[in-house]
Design a protein around this motif. Structure first.
Motif, PDB file in Angstrom:
ATOM      1  N   LYS A   1      49.172  49.950 -60.131  1.00 52.24           N
ATOM      2  CA  LYS A   1      48.947  48.634 -59.631  1.00 52.24           C
ATOM      3  C   LYS A   1      48.172  48.571 -58.340  1.00 52.24           C
ATOM      4  CE  LYS A   1      53.571  46.834 -61.342  1.00 52.24           C
ATOM      5  NZ  LYS A   1      54.668  46.284 -60.817  1.00 52.24           N
ATOM      6  N   VAL A   2      47.976  49.752 -57.606  1.00 51.95           N
ATOM      7  CA  VAL A   2      47.230  49.826 -56.584  1.00 51.95           C
ATOM      8  C   VAL A   2      45.958  50.322 -56.320  1.00 51.95           C
ATOM      9  CG1 VAL A   2      49.578  49.660 -55.183  1.00 51.95           C
ATOM     10  CG2 VAL A   2      48.718  51.781 -55.573  1.00 51.95           C
ATOM     11  N   LYS A   3      45.745  51.019 -57.552  1.00 53.09           N
ATOM     12  CA  LYS A   3      44.457  51.839 -57.401  1.00 53.09           C
ATOM     13  C   LYS A   3      42.951  51.073 -57.221  1.00 53.09           C
ATOM     14  CE  LYS A   3      43.933  51.869 -62.436  1.00 53.09           C
ATOM     15  NZ  LYS A   3      43.852  52.859 -63.619  1.00 53.09           N
ATOM     16  N   ILE A   4      43.262  49.413 -57.731  1.00 54.23           N
ATOM     17  CA  ILE A   4      41.943  48.945 -57.508  1.00 54.23           C
ATOM     18  C   ILE A   4      41.830  48.755 -56.054  1.00 54.23           C
ATOM     19  CG2 ILE A   4      42.804  47.252 -59.427  1.00 54.23           C
ATOM     20  CD1 ILE A   4      44.202  45.294 -57.279  1.00 54.23           C
ATOM     21  N   PHE A   5      42.783  49.289 -54.781  1.00 57.12           N
ATOM     22  CA  PHE A   5      42.136  49.341 -53.550  1.00 57.12           C
ATOM     23  C   PHE A   5      41.576  50.702 -53.080  1.00 57.12           C
ATOM     24  CE2 PHE A   5      46.198  46.366 -53.809  1.00 57.12           C
ATOM     25  CZ  PHE A   5      45.438  45.185 -53.343  1.00 57.12           C
ATOM     26  N   TRP A   6      41.539  51.495 -54.003  1.00 56.63           N
ATOM     27  CA  TRP A   6      41.140  52.734 -53.672  1.00 56.63           C
ATOM     28  C   TRP A   6      39.407  52.609 -53.418  1.00 56.63           C
ATOM     29  CZ3 TRP A   6      43.084  56.928 -57.845  1.00 56.63           C
ATOM     30  CH2 TRP A   6      44.568  56.951 -57.784  1.00 56.63           C
ATOM     31  N   GLU A   7      38.802  51.391 -53.821  1.00 57.07           N
ATOM     32  CA  GLU A   7      37.367  51.435 -53.477  1.00 57.07           C
ATOM     33  C   GLU A   7      37.193  50.495 -52.248  1.00 57.07           C
ATOM     34  OE1 GLU A   7      34.862  52.086 -55.334  1.00 57.07           O
ATOM     35  OE2 GLU A   7      36.072  53.231 -56.872  1.00 57.07           O
ATOM     36  N   LEU A   8      38.528  50.404 -51.370  1.00 56.09           N
ATOM     37  CA  LEU A   8      38.356  49.627 -50.245  1.00 56.09           C
ATOM     38  C   LEU A   8      38.143  50.503 -49.063  1.00 56.09           C
ATOM     39  CD1 LEU A   8      38.770  46.768 -49.004  1.00 56.09           C
ATOM     40  CD2 LEU A   8      41.109  47.202 -48.577  1.00 56.09           C
ATOM     41  N   THR A   9      36.874  50.885 -48.785  1.00 49.38           N
ATOM     42  CA  THR A   9      36.337  51.753 -47.774  1.00 49.38           C
ATOM     43  C   THR A   9      35.441  51.373 -46.674  1.00 49.38           C
ATOM     44  OG1 THR A   9      34.650  52.541 -49.376  1.00 49.38           O
ATOM     45  CG2 THR A   9      36.985  53.745 -49.630  1.00 49.38           C
ATOM     46  N   PHE A  10      35.262  50.141 -46.613  1.00 46.82           N
ATOM     47  CA  PHE A  10      34.064  49.739 -45.860  1.00 46.82           C
ATOM     48  C   PHE A  10      34.281  50.316 -44.550  1.00 46.82           C
ATOM     49  CE2 PHE A  10      32.539  46.695 -42.503  1.00 46.82           C
ATOM     50  CZ  PHE A  10      31.105  46.531 -42.963  1.00 46.82           C
ATOM     51  N   PHE A  11      35.145  50.086 -43.731  1.00 40.38           N
ATOM     52  CA  PHE A  11      35.596  50.140 -42.443  1.00 40.38           C
ATOM     53  C   PHE A  11      35.592  51.958 -42.131  1.00 40.38           C
ATOM     54  CE2 PHE A  11      36.937  45.966 -42.132  1.00 40.38           C
ATOM     55  CZ  PHE A  11      36.365  45.641 -40.604  1.00 40.38           C
ATOM     56  N   TYR A  12      36.089  52.391 -43.421  1.00 38.69           N
ATOM     57  CA  TYR A  12      36.063  54.232 -43.536  1.00 38.69           C
ATOM     58  C   TYR A  12      34.862  54.572 -43.340  1.00 38.69           C
ATOM     59  CZ  TYR A  12      37.287  58.781 -45.013  1.00 38.69           C
ATOM     60  OH  TYR A  12      37.365  60.130 -45.020  1.00 38.69           O
ATOM     61  N   ASP A  13      33.812  53.966 -44.410  1.00 37.07           N
ATOM     62  CA  ASP A  13      32.584  54.412 -44.385  1.00 37.07           C
ATOM     63  C   ASP A  13      31.763  54.184 -43.362  1.00 37.07           C
ATOM     64  OD1 ASP A  13      33.188  55.439 -46.917  1.00 37.07           O
ATOM     65  OD2 ASP A  13      32.525  53.572 -48.141  1.00 37.07           O
ATOM     66  N   TYR A  14      31.735  53.090 -42.583  1.00 39.40           N
ATOM     67  CA  TYR A  14      30.944  52.491 -41.554  1.00 39.40           C
ATOM     68  C   TYR A  14      31.649  52.506 -40.236  1.00 39.40           C
ATOM     69  CZ  TYR A  14      28.095  51.016 -45.464  1.00 39.40           C
ATOM     70  OH  TYR A  14      27.266  51.103 -46.569  1.00 39.40           O
ATOM     71  N   TYR A  15      32.620  53.403 -39.907  1.00 39.70           N
ATOM     72  CA  TYR A  15      33.576  53.103 -39.050  1.00 39.70           C
ATOM     73  C   TYR A  15      32.708  53.581 -37.717  1.00 39.70           C
ATOM     74  CZ  TYR A  15      37.388  54.082 -35.578  1.00 39.70           C
ATOM     75  OH  TYR A  15      38.060  53.847 -34.335  1.00 39.70           O
ATOM     76  N   GLU A  16      31.878  54.589 -37.825  1.00 42.55           N
ATOM     77  CA  GLU A  16      30.830  55.129 -36.615  1.00 42.55           C
ATOM     78  C   GLU A  16      29.844  54.316 -36.515  1.00 42.55           C
ATOM     79  OE1 GLU A  16      31.753  57.114 -39.100  1.00 42.55           O
ATOM     80  OE2 GLU A  16      33.214  58.559 -38.480  1.00 42.55           O
ATOM     81  N   TYR A  17      29.411  53.479 -37.297  1.00 46.34           N
ATOM     82  CA  TYR A  17      28.043  52.872 -37.388  1.00 46.34           C
ATOM     83  C   TYR A  17      28.523  51.514 -36.625  1.00 46.34           C
ATOM     84  CZ  TYR A  17      26.040  55.819 -40.879  1.00 46.34           C
ATOM     85  OH  TYR A  17      25.573  56.940 -41.492  1.00 46.34           O
ATOM     86  N   LEU A  18      29.912  51.033 -36.833  1.00 49.67           N
ATOM     87  CA  LEU A  18      30.106  49.936 -36.020  1.00 49.67           C
ATOM     88  C   LEU A  18      30.455  49.999 -34.629  1.00 49.67           C
ATOM     89  CD1 LEU A  18      32.759  48.445 -38.873  1.00 49.67           C
ATOM     90  CD2 LEU A  18      30.358  47.632 -38.414  1.00 49.67           C
ATOM     91  N   LYS A  19      31.111  51.399 -34.364  1.00 46.88           N
ATOM     92  CA  LYS A  19      31.476  51.390 -32.756  1.00 46.88           C
ATOM     93  C   LYS A  19      30.378  51.956 -32.163  1.00 46.88           C
ATOM     94  CE  LYS A  19      35.375  52.582 -31.678  1.00 46.88           C
ATOM     95  NZ  LYS A  19      36.926  53.008 -31.495  1.00 46.88           N
ATOM     96  N   ALA A  20      29.612  53.149 -32.552  1.00 50.28           N
ATOM     97  CA  ALA A  20      28.521  53.399 -31.733  1.00 50.28           C
ATOM     98  C   ALA A  20      27.708  52.658 -30.873  1.00 50.28           C
ATOM     99  CB  ALA A  20      27.511  54.421 -32.426  1.00 50.28           C
ATOM    100  N   PRO A  21      26.956  51.514 -31.748  1.00 55.24           N
ATOM    101  CA  PRO A  21      26.124  50.641 -30.766  1.00 55.24           C
ATOM    102  C   PRO A  21      26.994  49.865 -29.722  1.00 55.24           C
ATOM    103  CG  PRO A  21      25.773  50.330 -33.267  1.00 55.24           C
ATOM    104  CD  PRO A  21      27.178  51.283 -33.026  1.00 55.24           C
ATOM    105  N   LEU A  22      28.271  49.557 -30.009  1.00 54.15           N
ATOM    106  CA  LEU A  22      29.324  48.788 -28.934  1.00 54.15           C
ATOM    107  C   LEU A  22      29.564  49.688 -27.875  1.00 54.15           C
ATOM    108  CD1 LEU A  22      31.846  47.124 -31.518  1.00 54.15           C
ATOM    109  CD2 LEU A  22      29.850  46.057 -30.465  1.00 54.15           C
ATOM    110  N   MET A  23      29.560  51.048 -28.017  1.00 51.51           N
ATOM    111  CA  MET A  23      29.741  51.798 -27.098  1.00 51.51           C
ATOM    112  C   MET A  23      28.612  51.806 -26.216  1.00 51.51           C
ATOM    113  SD  MET A  23      31.955  54.819 -29.293  1.00 51.51           S
ATOM    114  CE  MET A  23      31.564  56.221 -28.244  1.00 51.51           C
TER     115      MET A  23
END
Length: 287
Positions: free
Chosen positions: A241-263
């Motif tokens: 039932k929950v394997k459809i969420f395994w592809e939910l990786t936006f923040f996991y994949d782009y975490y550093e890309y989102l935070k570094a410019p803010l820093m």
């Protein structure tokens, strides 16, 4: 020696290892640690000298967040992990931010720049207190980073637990940063014992910095929640039932890309605030 079918699987795993390195920044040492094998053993597997053990294959499938059958049969679920199918990370600047942020060296350099700025603003107690807040936060971030890398991650059962630790600590630090900025004046008065009237003045960059800190907290919160949603099966829910969420990786994949410019933008704002105060303080003298 491996059979032709086993060798085909080994070559597939070799591509997936490259994908993990490209997408998640995992080294071969990291992967070996998760699999519980040595580097030479992994090389023997990939070169066809010996066959993968079933337990090792299951651990690798867990690391990739796919089923063992996906690796054995090369299903569509693996396509997102292959290095040739990685999403374009965007501009050179984005790639630079991301590659720097994934390394702990980036935060160390950030902390060094903040300490330099703290010394540079020693005559301006108003901005020095604001810079000191960021120095404290990034010093804690560096300390926790090394603690996670050398003490927590080696003993963590899986990536889910590692991410819970990492995202929770970062969220706590971002919220602490918000708290310190909001009550910056009270802390400044407490530290200086009210001897400097400058600390009672409103900082020009206080509002923009608070907004940036708020965005950092939102990114950390979203990454933490996404981690739980992506791993609902580990929390006892039915895998089908929950394997459809395994592809939910936006923040996991782009975490550093989102935070570094803010820093980096935070440091730029702090520096701009120091320069603006210096300019305002020099104008009456020149007049």
């Amino acid at each position: 020696m491996q059979t032709p079918e086993e060798y085909e699987v080994s070559q597939r795993i070799g591509l997936l290892i490259k994908g993990l390195k490209h997408k998640r920044g995992m080294s071969r040492e990291d992967i070996c640690r998760h699999l519980g094998i040595g580097m030479r053993t992994l090389d023997n597997y990939l070169n066809g000298v010996s066959s993968f053990k079933l337990g090792t294959l299951m651990k690798f499938a867990d690391l990739c967040r796919v089923k063992l059958a996906d690796i054995l049969d090369d299903t569509e679920a693996l396509s997102r992990l292959y290095p040739d199918n990685m999403k374009d990370k965007g501009s050179i600047l984005t790639l630079l931010f991301g590659s720097l942020a994934t390394a702990m060296l980036f935060e160390s350099i950030t902390l060094f720049l903040l300490i330099m700025l703290l010394c540079y603003s020693h005559k301006d107690k108003n901005n020095q207190c604001m810079v000191a807040i960021f120095v404290v936060i990034y010093a804690l971030s560096n300390a926790f980073g090394y603690w996670l890398k050398y003490f927590v991650f080696p003993t963590a059962a899986n990536n889910f637990i590692q991410n819970v630790y990492a995202f929770s600590i970062n969220l706590a630090l971002s919220l602490f940063l918000l708290f310190l900025i909001k009550y910056r004046m009270k802390f400044a008065v407490l530290i200086t014992r009210g001897r400097s009237s400058e600390v009672f003045e409103k900082s020009l960059v206080e509002a923009p910095l608070y907004f940036l800190a708020l965005i950092l907290a939102v990114v950390d919160f979203c990454a933490l929640i996404e981690n739980f949603i992506r791993n609902l099966d580990r929390l006892g829910m039915d895998e089908e039932k929950v394997k459809i969420f395994w592809e939910l990786t936006f923040f996991y994949d782009y975490y550093e890309y989102l935070k570094a410019p803010l820093m980096l933008l935070s440091i730029a704002l702090l520096y701009a605030g120091v320069l603006a105060r210096k300019s305002n303080m020099q104008q009456p003298q020149s007049a």
